[in-house]
Design a protein around this motif. Structure first.
Motif, PDB file in Angstrom:
ATOM      1  N   ALA A   1      10.217  -4.856 -10.436  1.00  0.00           N
ATOM      2  CA  ALA A   1      11.849  -5.242 -11.261  1.00  0.00           C
ATOM      3  C   ALA A   1      11.844  -5.176 -12.925  1.00  0.00           C
ATOM      4  CB  ALA A   1      11.788  -6.999 -11.336  1.00  0.00           C
TER       5      ALA A   1
ATOM      6  N   VAL B   1       0.755  -9.317 -17.886  1.00  0.00           N
ATOM      7  CA  VAL B   1      -1.141  -9.852 -18.233  1.00  0.00           C
ATOM      8  C   VAL B   1      -1.912  -8.982 -17.672  1.00  0.00           C
ATOM      9  CG1 VAL B   1      -0.396 -12.537 -18.290  1.00  0.00           C
ATOM     10  CG2 VAL B   1      -0.818 -11.290 -15.823  1.00  0.00           C
ATOM     11  N   ARG B   2      -0.899  -7.904 -16.115  1.00  0.00           N
ATOM     12  CA  ARG B   2      -1.978  -6.856 -15.920  1.00  0.00           C
ATOM     13  C   ARG B   2      -2.174  -6.051 -17.139  1.00  0.00           C
ATOM     14  NH1 ARG B   2       0.623  -3.984 -12.401  1.00  0.00           N
ATOM     15  NH2 ARG B   2       2.706  -5.020 -13.076  1.00  0.00           N
TER      16      ARG B   2
ATOM     17  N   THR C   1       0.715  -1.092   0.207  1.00  0.00           N
ATOM     18  CA  THR C   1       0.217   0.000  -0.647  1.00  0.00           C
ATOM     19  C   THR C   1       0.778   1.557   0.414  1.00  0.00           C
ATOM     20  OG1 THR C   1       0.028   0.248   2.575  1.00  0.00           O
ATOM     21  CG2 THR C   1      -1.509  -1.091   0.874  1.00  0.00           C
ATOM     22  N   THR C   2       0.559   2.759  -0.407  1.00  0.00           N
ATOM     23  CA  THR C   2       0.966   3.352  -0.559  1.00  0.00           C
ATOM     24  C   THR C   2       1.553   3.660   1.253  1.00  0.00           C
ATOM     25  OG1 THR C   2      -0.053   4.250  -1.977  1.00  0.00           O
ATOM     26  CG2 THR C   2       0.384   5.880  -1.133  1.00  0.00           C
TER      27      THR C   2
ATOM     28  N   ILE D   1       3.651 -15.223 -10.020  1.00  0.00           N
ATOM     29  CA  ILE D   1       2.486 -15.375  -9.362  1.00  0.00           C
ATOM     30  C   ILE D   1       2.521 -15.459  -7.476  1.00  0.00           C
ATOM     31  CG2 ILE D   1       0.319 -15.925  -9.471  1.00  0.00           C
ATOM     32  CD1 ILE D   1       0.771 -17.022 -12.200  1.00  0.00           C
TER      33      ILE D   1
ATOM     34  N   SER E   1       9.781  -4.371  -2.311  1.00  0.00           N
ATOM     35  CA  SER E   1       9.691  -3.303  -3.434  1.00  0.00           C
ATOM     36  C   SER E   1      10.966  -2.851  -3.818  1.00  0.00           C
ATOM     37  CB  SER E   1       9.481  -2.158  -3.334  1.00  0.00           C
ATOM     38  OG  SER E   1       7.675  -2.426  -3.585  1.00  0.00           O
TER      39      SER E   1
ATOM     40  N   ALA F   1       6.093  -6.633 -16.135  1.00  0.00           N
ATOM     41  CA  ALA F   1       6.403  -5.167 -15.950  1.00  0.00           C
ATOM     42  C   ALA F   1       5.779  -4.676 -14.035  1.00  0.00           C
ATOM     43  CB  ALA F   1       5.325  -4.104 -17.062  1.00  0.00           C
ATOM     44  N   GLY F   2       6.446  -5.798 -13.441  1.00  0.00           N
ATOM     45  CA  GLY F   2       6.095  -5.391 -11.797  1.00  0.00           C
ATOM     46  C   GLY F   2       7.321  -3.762 -11.593  1.00  0.00           C
TER      47      GLY F   2
ATOM     48  N   ILE G   1       7.119 -19.217 -19.297  1.00  0.00           N
ATOM     49  CA  ILE G   1       6.843 -18.351 -20.649  1.00  0.00           C
ATOM     50  C   ILE G   1       7.761 -18.335 -21.588  1.00  0.00           C
ATOM     51  CG2 ILE G   1       6.759 -15.954 -21.787  1.00  0.00           C
ATOM     52  CD1 ILE G   1       5.900 -15.441 -18.265  1.00  0.00           C
TER      53      ILE G   1
ATOM     54  N   GLN H   1      -0.170 -15.968 -25.930  1.00  0.00           N
ATOM     55  CA  GLN H   1       1.404 -15.684 -25.658  1.00  0.00           C
ATOM     56  C   GLN H   1       2.344 -15.685 -25.797  1.00  0.00           C
ATOM     57  OE1 GLN H   1       2.157 -15.776 -21.662  1.00  0.00           O
ATOM     58  NE2 GLN H   1       2.603 -14.100 -20.914  1.00  0.00           N
TER      59      GLN H   1
ATOM     60  N   PHE I   1       6.069  -6.955 -21.449  1.00  0.00           N
ATOM     61  CA  PHE I   1       4.503  -7.363 -22.198  1.00  0.00           C
ATOM     62  C   PHE I   1       4.267  -8.030 -20.138  1.00  0.00           C
ATOM     63  CE2 PHE I   1       5.043 -11.631 -23.134  1.00  0.00           C
ATOM     64  CZ  PHE I   1       4.432 -12.823 -22.261  1.00  0.00           C
TER      65      PHE I   1
ATOM     66  N   TYR J   1      -2.410  -7.719  -8.403  1.00  0.00           N
ATOM     67  CA  TYR J   1      -1.682  -8.862  -8.767  1.00  0.00           C
ATOM     68  C   TYR J   1      -1.489  -9.798  -9.915  1.00  0.00           C
ATOM     69  CZ  TYR J   1       0.464  -8.471  -4.509  1.00  0.00           C
ATOM     70  OH  TYR J   1       1.508  -7.330  -3.455  1.00  0.00           O
TER      71      TYR J   1
ATOM     72  N   GLN K   1       4.442   1.661   1.482  1.00  0.00           N
ATOM     73  CA  GLN K   1       5.477   1.425   1.039  1.00  0.00           C
ATOM     74  C   GLN K   1       7.096   1.834   1.062  1.00  0.00           C
ATOM     75  OE1 GLN K   1       3.922   4.712  -2.680  1.00  0.00           O
ATOM     76  NE2 GLN K   1       5.078   3.130  -3.642  1.00  0.00           N
TER      77      GLN K   1
ATOM     78  N   PRO L   1       5.720 -18.995 -13.589  1.00  0.00           N
ATOM     79  CA  PRO L   1       4.510 -19.225 -14.784  1.00  0.00           C
ATOM     80  C   PRO L   1       5.890 -19.440 -15.785  1.00  0.00           C
ATOM     81  CG  PRO L   1       4.860 -16.585 -15.203  1.00  0.00           C
ATOM     82  CD  PRO L   1       4.960 -17.210 -13.682  1.00  0.00           C
TER      83      PRO L   1
HETATM   84  P1  NAD Z   1       5.503  -9.527  -9.190  1.00  0.00           P
HETATM   85  O1  NAD Z   1       7.045 -10.017  -8.617  1.00  0.00           O
HETATM   86  O2  NAD Z   1       4.945 -10.746  -8.179  1.00  0.00           O
HETATM   87  O3  NAD Z   1       5.211 -10.063 -10.559  1.00  0.00           O
HETATM   88  C1  NAD Z   1       6.151  -9.502 -11.670  1.00  0.00           C
HETATM   89  C2  NAD Z   1       4.980  -9.051 -12.865  1.00  0.00           C
HETATM   90  O4  NAD Z   1       5.526 -10.165 -13.462  1.00  0.00           O
HETATM   91  C3  NAD Z   1       4.157  -8.590 -12.506  1.00  0.00           C
HETATM   92  O5  NAD Z   1       3.203  -7.543 -12.958  1.00  0.00           O
HETATM   93  C4  NAD Z   1       2.780  -9.460 -13.266  1.00  0.00           C
HETATM   94  O6  NAD Z   1       1.415  -8.778 -13.126  1.00  0.00           O
HETATM   95  C5  NAD Z   1       4.045  -9.802 -13.889  1.00  0.00           C
HETATM   96  N1  NAD Z   1       3.178 -11.374 -14.626  1.00  0.00           N
HETATM   97  C6  NAD Z   1       2.995 -12.501 -13.695  1.00  0.00           C
HETATM   98  N2  NAD Z   1       2.542 -13.756 -14.819  1.00  0.00           N
HETATM   99  C7  NAD Z   1       3.329 -13.687 -16.018  1.00  0.00           C
HETATM  100  C8  NAD Z   1       2.894 -13.646 -17.281  1.00  0.00           C
HETATM  101  N3  NAD Z   1       2.254 -15.531 -17.664  1.00  0.00           N
HETATM  102  N4  NAD Z   1       3.216 -13.016 -18.522  1.00  0.00           N
HETATM  103  C9  NAD Z   1       3.234 -11.434 -18.299  1.00  0.00           C
HETATM  104  N5  NAD Z   1       3.944 -11.104 -16.793  1.00  0.00           N
HETATM  105  C10 NAD Z   1       3.171 -11.896 -15.821  1.00  0.00           C
HETATM  106  O7  NAD Z   1       4.865  -8.310  -9.273  1.00  0.00           O
HETATM  107  P2  NAD Z   1       5.385  -7.215  -8.067  1.00  0.00           P
HETATM  108  O8  NAD Z   1       6.369  -6.845  -8.760  1.00  0.00           O
HETATM  109  O9  NAD Z   1       5.547  -7.803  -6.658  1.00  0.00           O
HETATM  110  O10 NAD Z   1       4.167  -6.224  -8.049  1.00  0.00           O
HETATM  111  C11 NAD Z   1       2.823  -6.776  -8.217  1.00  0.00           C
HETATM  112  C12 NAD Z   1       1.853  -5.546  -7.944  1.00  0.00           C
HETATM  113  O11 NAD Z   1       2.362  -4.794  -7.042  1.00  0.00           O
HETATM  114  C13 NAD Z   1       2.124  -4.445  -9.284  1.00  0.00           C
HETATM  115  O12 NAD Z   1       0.686  -4.519  -9.806  1.00  0.00           O
HETATM  116  C14 NAD Z   1       3.014  -3.714  -8.650  1.00  0.00           C
HETATM  117  O13 NAD Z   1       2.170  -2.048  -9.600  1.00  0.00           O
HETATM  118  C15 NAD Z   1       1.856  -4.017  -7.324  1.00  0.00           C
HETATM  119  N6  NAD Z   1       2.895  -3.061  -6.255  1.00  0.00           N
HETATM  120  C16 NAD Z   1       2.483  -2.005  -5.249  1.00  0.00           C
HETATM  121  C17 NAD Z   1       2.951  -1.340  -4.340  1.00  0.00           C
HETATM  122  C18 NAD Z   1       2.258  -0.049  -3.539  1.00  0.00           C
HETATM  123  O14 NAD Z   1       1.277   0.494  -3.536  1.00  0.00           O
HETATM  124  N7  NAD Z   1       3.326   0.304  -2.122  1.00  0.00           N
HETATM  125  C19 NAD Z   1       4.462  -2.159  -4.140  1.00  0.00           C
HETATM  126  C20 NAD Z   1       5.166  -3.002  -5.070  1.00  0.00           C
HETATM  127  C21 NAD Z   1       4.321  -3.285  -6.008  1.00  0.00           C
END
Ligand code: NAD
Length: 369
Positions: A171, A191-192, A116-117, A251, A126, A168-169, A259, A231, A189, A219, A120, A257
């Motif tokens: 990292a 999935v979100r 959450t914000t 996930i 993160s 595109a999370g 890919i 895909q 790319f 997520y 953060q 996954p």
């Molecule tokens: P993560 O490490 O769990 O996953 C990395 C990315 O892989 C994600 O964007 C996910 O959608 C993507 N992914 C999963 N399966 C896929 C597939 N089959 N093909 C392509 N992409 C795929 O992700 P994360 O970095 O922990 O972030 C998860 C979410 O949390 C994001 O929406 C991010 O914006 C959010 N987030 C919010 C905060 C905050 O508000 N403080 C902080 C950190 C992350």
């Protein structure tokens, strides 16, 4: 503070030691704990800490902070009521949960800090993912025997490298930003649906998969077989043109996954580089060997055990800041009303608290004890 195996990171830095001391705490650091992050025992002493061995000191600590889960041996030595703050990986270390219960330890899992914000600035996942995304691109650039930017020289033009980021999370977005700064042509790319706008705002092209299925949440979830096929088809057309692929797709709570399939790697140009940042949870590439670098048909597939070891100074700096922010918040709330009253009112506490006074305090780990 306990030793953290071979991890190069350390959970407190001299800068943060000074902050703990200014807030009225005493800080003891395990001898040599910062060595692999470029911090000497003298640096800690100059910041006001004492240096000790775990054997001598751990029984008297009120709060123990570490990057990784403590060993069973160390938990055994803790006094009842000690607060332990670290990444706990309860599903990998179920015995630690049992020991926390037996020994009446109040344990917090940093990986459960809500995304959450408000939280953060405490979010270790993160901060560490951001550095991993950056370093993955730097490592790929190091291994690639081509340049990243378009170079106009008197001998001719060197084309820009083509980089694909999968996932595109946190990292992945940092990897996109880093590859763009180095001058590469970047596509990505995820999935979100929300990721598309973020990818494009960094100047990268988003790869659209033609499918009715979209992931709307914060997520990712496991996608259907038809989405996976669409895909795969898209990737099969994109990968032969890529010089570098950075995979970050995960996930939460599940295996990553797969890919990038074997035939897709085999279709890539010789000399191309894949860095699989999801290798700890199984990997996104079928040829990934966790902790190793594999070469298949001239394509190098890199899967670090911990890429953060290669950027341990900054990883420790951010980790220590995150933990200080968490503890400052926690100790203030607990000081006001105690853990039992603070936890239900504050999700940052209720979500991270896993054991307290001999009881499991988190539904996700109830089955482990
Ligand atoms: P993560 O490490 O769990 O996953 C990395 C990315 O892989 C994600 O964007 C996910 O959608 C993507 N992914 C999963 N399966 C896929 C597939 N089959 N093909 C392509 N992409 C795929 O992700 P994360 O970095 O922990 O972030 C998860 C979410 O949390 C994001 O929406 C991010 O914006 C959010 N987030 C919010 C905060 C905050 O508000 N403080 C902080 C950190 C992350």
């Amino acid at each position: 503070m306990a030793k953290e195996g071979v991890d190069h990171r350390v959970a407190v830095t001299p800068e943060i030691t000074e902050k703990y001391i200014a807030a009225g705490h005493n800080v003891t650091v395990e001898a040599g704990a910062g060595n692999l992050a470029g911090i000497t025992d003298d640096n800690y002493v100059n910041a006001g800490a004492r240096i000790a061995t775990v054997e001598n000191e751990i029984t008297t600590a009120d709060v123990v902070i570490s990057v990784n889960p403590l060993s069973e041996n160390v938990i055994d030595r803790l006094a009842r009521g000690t607060i332990v703050v670290s990444i706990q990986e309860p599903f990998k270390h179920p015995n630690n949960m049992k020991l926390f219960i037996d020994r009446g330890i109040t344990a917090f899992a940093l990986e459960f800090i809500p995304r959450t914000t408000r939280a953060q600035y405490m979010d270790v996942l993160s901060s560490q993912a951001c550095l991993a995304g950056y370093k993955a691109v730097i490592e790929a650039a190091h291994y690639l025997d081509k340049g990243f930017p378009l170079l106009m020289t008197s001998a001719g033009t060197v084309p820009a490298a083509r980089v694909l980021i999968i996932g595109a999370g946190v990292a992945g977005l940092q990897a996109i930003a880093t590859a763009k700064r180095l001058g590469a042509i970047v596509t990505a790319f995820d999935v979100r649906t929300a990721a598309k706008e973020q990818v494009e705002s960094l100047g990268a092209k988003f790869v659209d998969v033609e499918s009715q299925e979209i992931a709307n949440g914060v997520y990712a979830t496991e996608m259907s077989d038809s989405y996976k096929l669409a895909q795969e088809e898209k990737l099969r057309s994109v990968l032969p043109g890529c010089d570098v692929v950075i995979t970050t797709a995960q996930i939460p709570g599940k295996k990553a996954p797969v890919i990038v399939k074997r035939d897709m790697v085999e279709s890539m140009k010789r000399g191309s580089i894949i860095v699989d940042l999801a290798s700890k949870t199984g990997g996104n590439c079928e040829y990934t060997v966790p902790g190793e670098t594999a070469v298949v048909g001239g394509v190098t597939i890199i899967a670090f055990n911990s890429i953060l070891d290669l950027i341990a100074t900054d990883a420790s700096r951010l980790f220590a800041k995150n933990v200080f922010a968490f503890l400052e918040f926690l100790l203030q709330k607990v000081g006001e009303c105690g853990i039992d009253a603070a936890a239900p009112a504050e999700d940052i506490i209720s979500k991270t608290l896993i054991t307290h006074e001999g009881k499991v305090r988190n539904d996700r780990i109830q089955a482990l004890v």
